[in-house]
Design a protein around this motif. Structure first.
Motif, PDB file in Angstrom:
ATOM      1  N   TYR A 150       0.812  -1.215   0.000  1.00  0.00           N
ATOM      2  CA  TYR A 150       0.000   0.000   0.000  1.00  0.00           C
ATOM      3  C   TYR A 150       0.843   1.261   0.000  1.00  0.00           C
ATOM      4  O   TYR A 150       0.319   2.349   0.143  1.00  0.00           O
ATOM      5  CB  TYR A 150      -0.875   0.046   1.264  1.00  0.00           C
ATOM      6  N   SER A 151       2.140   1.096  -0.062  1.00  0.00           N
ATOM      7  CA  SER A 151       2.935   2.293   0.176  1.00  0.00           C
ATOM      8  C   SER A 151       4.334   2.177  -0.398  1.00  0.00           C
ATOM      9  O   SER A 151       4.798   1.091  -0.715  1.00  0.00           O
ATOM     10  CB  SER A 151       3.069   2.487   1.685  1.00  0.00           C
ATOM     11  N   VAL A 153       8.153   3.695   0.864  1.00  0.00           N
ATOM     12  CA  VAL A 153       8.750   4.354   2.028  1.00  0.00           C
ATOM     13  C   VAL A 153      10.119   4.926   1.638  1.00  0.00           C
ATOM     14  O   VAL A 153      10.912   4.269   0.962  1.00  0.00           O
ATOM     15  CB  VAL A 153       8.883   3.366   3.213  1.00  0.00           C
ATOM     16  N   ALA A 166      11.608   8.589   8.236  1.00  0.00           N
ATOM     17  CA  ALA A 166      11.076   7.739   7.164  1.00  0.00           C
ATOM     18  C   ALA A 166       9.750   8.340   6.721  1.00  0.00           C
ATOM     19  O   ALA A 166       8.913   8.689   7.556  1.00  0.00           O
ATOM     20  CB  ALA A 166      10.869   6.323   7.669  1.00  0.00           C
ATOM     21  N   GLU A 218       9.697   8.101  12.764  1.00  0.00           N
ATOM     22  CA  GLU A 218      11.097   8.014  13.144  1.00  0.00           C
ATOM     23  C   GLU A 218      11.745   6.984  12.217  1.00  0.00           C
ATOM     24  O   GLU A 218      11.092   6.028  11.782  1.00  0.00           O
ATOM     25  CB  GLU A 218      11.211   7.569  14.608  1.00  0.00           C
ATOM     26  N   TYR A 219      13.017   7.204  11.907  1.00  0.00           N
ATOM     27  CA  TYR A 219      13.677   6.317  10.945  1.00  0.00           C
ATOM     28  C   TYR A 219      14.273   5.100  11.643  1.00  0.00           C
ATOM     29  O   TYR A 219      14.915   5.214  12.680  1.00  0.00           O
ATOM     30  CB  TYR A 219      14.794   7.094  10.218  1.00  0.00           C
ATOM     31  N   ASP A 223      14.802  -3.981   9.347  1.00  0.00           N
ATOM     32  CA  ASP A 223      13.630  -4.726   9.799  1.00  0.00           C
ATOM     33  C   ASP A 223      14.087  -6.153  10.045  1.00  0.00           C
ATOM     34  O   ASP A 223      15.143  -6.576   9.555  1.00  0.00           O
ATOM     35  CB  ASP A 223      12.449  -4.629   8.818  1.00  0.00           C
ATOM     36  N   ASP A 263      -1.049  -8.034  11.517  1.00  0.00           N
ATOM     37  CA  ASP A 263      -0.078  -8.340  10.468  1.00  0.00           C
ATOM     38  C   ASP A 263       1.330  -8.424  11.052  1.00  0.00           C
ATOM     39  O   ASP A 263       2.277  -7.817  10.528  1.00  0.00           O
ATOM     40  CB  ASP A 263      -0.153  -7.302   9.347  1.00  0.00           C
ATOM     41  N   SER A 267       8.996  -8.351   8.518  1.00  0.00           N
ATOM     42  CA  SER A 267       9.253  -7.080   7.830  1.00  0.00           C
ATOM     43  C   SER A 267       8.485  -5.932   8.473  1.00  0.00           C
ATOM     44  O   SER A 267       8.722  -4.771   8.140  1.00  0.00           O
ATOM     45  CB  SER A 267       8.907  -7.192   6.343  1.00  0.00           C
ATOM     46  N   LYS A 442      17.203  -4.073   5.054  1.00  0.00           N
ATOM     47  CA  LYS A 442      15.748  -4.062   4.982  1.00  0.00           C
ATOM     48  C   LYS A 442      15.285  -5.201   4.101  1.00  0.00           C
ATOM     49  O   LYS A 442      16.038  -5.726   3.299  1.00  0.00           O
ATOM     50  CB  LYS A 442      15.284  -2.752   4.335  1.00  0.00           C
TER      51      LYS A 442
HETATM   52  N1  LIG Z   1       9.900   4.066  10.063  1.00  0.00           N
HETATM   53  C1  LIG Z   1      10.537   3.356   9.154  1.00  0.00           C
HETATM   54  N2  LIG Z   1      11.870   3.405   9.072  1.00  0.00           N
HETATM   55  C2  LIG Z   1      12.517   2.688   8.159  1.00  0.00           C
HETATM   56  N3  LIG Z   1      11.949   1.872   7.278  1.00  0.00           N
HETATM   57  C3  LIG Z   1      10.613   1.764   7.294  1.00  0.00           C
HETATM   58  C4  LIG Z   1       9.834   2.512   8.223  1.00  0.00           C
HETATM   59  N4  LIG Z   1       8.541   2.207   8.024  1.00  0.00           N
HETATM   60  C5  LIG Z   1       8.514   1.311   7.018  1.00  0.00           C
HETATM   61  N5  LIG Z   1       9.758   1.046   6.567  1.00  0.00           N
HETATM   62  C6  LIG Z   1      10.131   0.108   5.499  1.00  0.00           C
HETATM   63  O1  LIG Z   1       9.147   0.121   4.484  1.00  0.00           O
HETATM   64  C7  LIG Z   1       8.570  -1.175   4.313  1.00  0.00           C
HETATM   65  C8  LIG Z   1       7.108  -1.007   3.968  1.00  0.00           C
HETATM   66  O2  LIG Z   1       6.451  -0.298   4.993  1.00  0.00           O
HETATM   67  P1  LIG Z   1       5.048  -0.760   5.585  1.00  0.00           P
HETATM   68  O3  LIG Z   1       5.168  -2.201   5.983  1.00  0.00           O
HETATM   69  O4  LIG Z   1       4.630   0.178   6.636  1.00  0.00           O
HETATM   70  O5  LIG Z   1       4.127  -0.586   4.293  1.00  0.00           O
HETATM   71  P2  LIG Z   1       2.919  -1.460   3.743  1.00  0.00           P
HETATM   72  O6  LIG Z   1       2.503  -0.867   2.449  1.00  0.00           O
HETATM   73  O7  LIG Z   1       1.882  -1.579   4.759  1.00  0.00           O
HETATM   74  O8  LIG Z   1       3.698  -2.822   3.513  1.00  0.00           O
HETATM   75  P3  LIG Z   1       3.246  -4.334   3.530  1.00  0.00           P
HETATM   76  O9  LIG Z   1       2.721  -4.638   2.189  1.00  0.00           O
HETATM   77  O10 LIG Z   1       4.539  -5.084   3.812  1.00  0.00           O
HETATM   78  O11 LIG Z   1       2.292  -4.501   4.630  1.00  0.00           O
HETATM   79  C9  LIG Z   1       8.852  -1.905   5.625  1.00  0.00           C
HETATM   80  O12 LIG Z   1       8.962  -3.290   5.469  1.00  0.00           O
HETATM   81  C10 LIG Z   1      10.160  -1.293   6.068  1.00  0.00           C
HETATM   82  O13 LIG Z   1      11.254  -1.988   5.535  1.00  0.00           O
END
Ligand SMILES: Nc1ncnc2c1ncn2[C@@H]1O[C@H](COP(=O)(O)OP(=O)(O)OP(=O)(O)O)[C@@H](O)[C@H]1O
Length: 711
Positions: A150-151, A153, A166, A218-219, A223, A263, A267, A442
């Motif tokens: 969904y995102s 980063v 981040a 925060e960064y 993971d 979830d 990761s 990561k």
């Molecule tokens: N605060 C942070 N600092 C550093 N890296 C981050 C941070 N937040 C997220 N990430 C990195 O970005 C990746 C994706 O972020 P996140 O899991 O929040 O998104 P998502 O779209 O919900 O992903 P998923 O499909 O895995 O659920 C994480 O696995 C991590 O490696």
């Protein structure tokens, strides 16, 4: 006071005129009409009676048989009904996402004046309450560090506070209030939590005219998936305890605040350079209802970490779902590999029962699980957790046994786990600050390593093609379904974002962010060493490495994909992977069993809504079920390589969509499919809501008719 009106001519309809109304005909010139907005009222007119100075409503007699007059009483009635409907809709928003919903109009106005976009304030005012939006140009984007479903980063510098943060750009449709609410729920939940082991949301970047939103966190340098997959890393027992303690402390905080994460996986467990672990990604989190009044979706939690009750369709559950996932992480940290790596929901359940024993009769009776009839194994399985994990220290085994209890009521709580012998028996958990410092790692780094290795594989395949006379060695080759070749650009999953970030030395990017100065850009352009080290590990599926089980429940795809044997299935979402495997298997071992297909299709639940996608599925089917287990049981170690082993050199991927893309792009393609499915689901929800509104409107209309009749 009311009077009779006719749009076309003066009409005297004494039947319709109560005694207290003046029943004389009135000329249209005496009223100022305006057509009612809704098409359902195409014959109705809102009007101002200039003589009586009241609001009235006219219904065109051509349709209704006679001209009617509605005096201001009725107008008030309409307003009242409309207001009620608005309030009910607002209440529904608040009930869906308590606290994340709408705010008073005045507050909404203030928020917009403060710089929040209207679409956000209108739907999710509560989630942003008390905050001011941050401006994009107060951050300098550095590089992309994560790609979620969904995102995206990014690592960035907060130039005001001079620190690294981040930025998570959430994908949603700002014109679709459902989609905004979904995103607002994540923000709202994050704001409810405040704990050293839960990621902290520091702010939001948007502006009044913007249609995007970045979450500022925060960064965190690592993971757990990325860290554990680093070559040469093996955690010691005090280290495992240290991570587990932090994970359970963070979970305990969430659960005590009524939040289910839904979830938990490697990761989503971020670790900073001081060894502090924080639970992140609350995109699937939900407010937990201790009285279990509202049903919840069972299509949550990434497959390998999903508890049996969710696989069986439970819609009333609580903290135990997170505890199951935590148990899977614990096992994984000790053994160095995922303990339940199912490729499909059916296989996942089968693996669980084989390891944890099949549930008791009491379980089936008590839990009333929707898919019980289909998935209740014909013969019972004995629990063999202790045998399987006999190498584990007794205290660790004890905790594992508790956390991966098939019966959710036996899993205890996070607080209970924190008091277990596991944390008091020697060796004790180490202090986070004593953990080794690792270079940034990561999940995305690991994926890049995989991709690099795939490219090596592709190059090998290409050599073979070249031998057959294929020329182009720089671009990936893709095929239309008719076999015609097309050229697609050599793709790196991050290439666009990288060029956006590094490609320009202008002060700001189009999106308004500052860009890193050229020097830094040059440095960052260099391939990161850790991306490419040990490319031969790419097919490694060791500890906490994402694989099919890493696809989120709601994101499982159900369309036909055939992938060459040397495509790494660990990057595919679960259903796709299974279908892929099955298509391969089909080539090898003949036709599929249709009743198993039906069984598997029945199991796909809500995905059915997405008929446009599912229509393409017919050609491939899930083959795994309990009847197939005898084959697998008999020879599980040899069967899986047959399905998933690396064969020689086919580099094509056959997709049921318009394009056939090569393996390098499969991740992107699947993500795009995922996105589209989300879109379908959202639209379906939206349409459903609209139908609901229509019904409400119809109810208003019928009330009006009855008011009219009685008037
Ligand atoms: N605060 C942070 N600092 C550093 N890296 C981050 C941070 N937040 C997220 N990430 C990195 O970005 C990746 C994706 O972020 P996140 O899991 O929040 O998104 P998502 O779209 O919900 O992903 P998923 O499909 O895995 O659920 C994480 O696995 C991590 O490696």
């Amino acid at each position: 006071m009311g009077c009779m009106y006719s749009k076309s001519s003066a009409v005297d309809d004494s039947r319709e005129s109560p005694k207290d109304r003046v029943s004389s005909s009135r000329r249209l010139s005496e009223v100022k009409t305006s057509r009612l907005d809704s098409s359902r009222r195409e014959n109705g007119f809102r009007a101002r009676d200039k003589v009586g100075d009241v609001n009235v409503m006219l219904i065109d007699k051509k349709v209704n048989g006679s001209a009617r007059l509605y005096d201001d009483q009725i107008e008030k009635k309409i307003d009242h009904l409309q207001k009620q409907r608005r309030e009910r809709a607002e209440a529904a928003v608040v009930a869906d996402y308590p606290g994340a919903g709408r705010v008073l109009k005045a507050v909404e106005g203030e928020q917009v004046a403060a710089g929040w976009p209207v679409w956000l304030s209108a739907v999710a005012g509560e989630a942003i309450k008390g905050w001011l939006p941050r401006r994009a140009d107060t951050f300098e984007k550095l590089d992309k560090i994560g790609q979620g479903t969904y995102s995206s980063v990014y690592r960035a510098r907060d130039v005001i506070n001079n620190k690294i943060v981040a930025l998570k750009r959430v994908r949603f449709d700002n014109l679709d209030s459902e989609s905004v609410k979904f995103m607002a729920r994540e923000i709202h939940i994050l704001r409810m939590l405040d704990h050293p082991n839960v990621i902290k949301l520091e702010g939001l970047i948007t502006s009044r005219m913007s249609c995007s939103l970045y979450l500022v966190f925060e960064y965190m340098e690592h993971d757990l998936t990325g860290l554990a997959s680093r070559p040469g890393i093996k955690f010691s027992e005090p280290q495992i305890k240290c991570y587990m303690k932090q994970l359970l402390s963070g979970l305990d905080h969430c659960h005590k605040h009524g939040i289910l994460h839904r979830d938990i996986k490697g990761s989503n467990l971020l670790i900073d350079n001081n060894g502090i672990l924080k639970i992140a990604d609350f995109g699937l989190a939900s407010v937990f209802d201790p009285h279990q009044t509202a049903p919840l979706t069972s299509r949550v939690v990434t497959l390998w970490y999903r508890p049996p009750e969710l696989l069986l369709g439970a819609s009333r559950y609580g903290v135990e779902v997170d505890l199951w996932s935590t148990g899977c992480i614990l096992g994984e940290l000790y053994t160095g590999k995922p303990i339940l790596p199912g490729k499909t929901e059916v296989e996942q359940l089968h693996k669980i029962f084989k390891l944890c024993g099949s549930p008791s009769d009491d379980y089936w009776r008590r839990l009333h699980l929707p898919h019980a009839a289909v998935f209740k194994p014909p013969q019972p399985y004995r629990r063999c957790v202790a045998d399987t994990f006999k190498e584990l220290p007794p205290a660790a085994l004890g905790l594992l046994e508790t956390l991966i209890s098939v019966d959710p009521s036996q899993r205890g709580t996070a607080a209970f786990a924190l008091r277990s012998e596991f944390f008091t028996a020697s060796p004790l958990p180490c202090d986070p600050s004593s953990l080794p410092k690792y270079p940034p790692s990561k999940e995305i780094d690991m994926k890049l390593r995989e991709e690099e290795a795939r490219r090596h594989g592709a190059a090998r395949g290409k050599n073979e093609l070249e031998k057959k006379g294929t020329k182009d060695s720089r671009s990936n080759t893709a095929y239309y379904p008719n076999g015609e070749k097309i050229q697609v650009k050599q793709g790196h999953s991050n290439s666009s974002s990288r060029s956006e970030i590094f490609g320009s030395h202008q002060e700001k990017t189009v999106s308004g962010f500052l860009v890193a100065p050229p020097k830094q850009a040059r440095v960052s352009k260099e391939p990161r060493k850790d991306y490419v080290e040990q490319p031969d590990r790419a097919s490694y599926s060791g500890p906490l490495v994402p694989g099919p089980g890493y696809s989120k429940a709601g994101k499982e795809l159900d369309h036909s994909v055939t992938v060459s044997r040397n495509t790494n299935l660990s990057t595919l979402s679960s259903l796709v992977a299974s279908r892929t495997a099955l298509a391969r298997d089909k080539q090898k071992s003949g036709p599929l069993v249709s009743d198993l297909v039906n069984q598997a299709n029945r199991f796909s639940g809500p995905i059915r809504e997405m008929e446009p996608v599912r229509k393409q599925d017919r050609r491939s089917h899930v083959r795994m079920d309990f009847d197939s287990r005898s084959r697998e049981d008999g020879n599980s170690s040899t069967k899986e390589p047959a399905l998933y082993g690396c064969g020689a050199g086919q580099n094509k991927i056959y997709v049921s969509g318009p394009l056939l893309v090569s393996s390098n792009n499969v991740d992107q393609m699947l993500k795009e499919h995922d996105r589209r499915i989300q879109e379908y689901a959202r639209r379906a929800r939206h349409d459903k809501a609209r139908v609901g509104k229509d019904h409400a409107q119809a109810a208003v209309d019928s009330k009006l008719v009855s008011v009219r009749g009685s008037g």
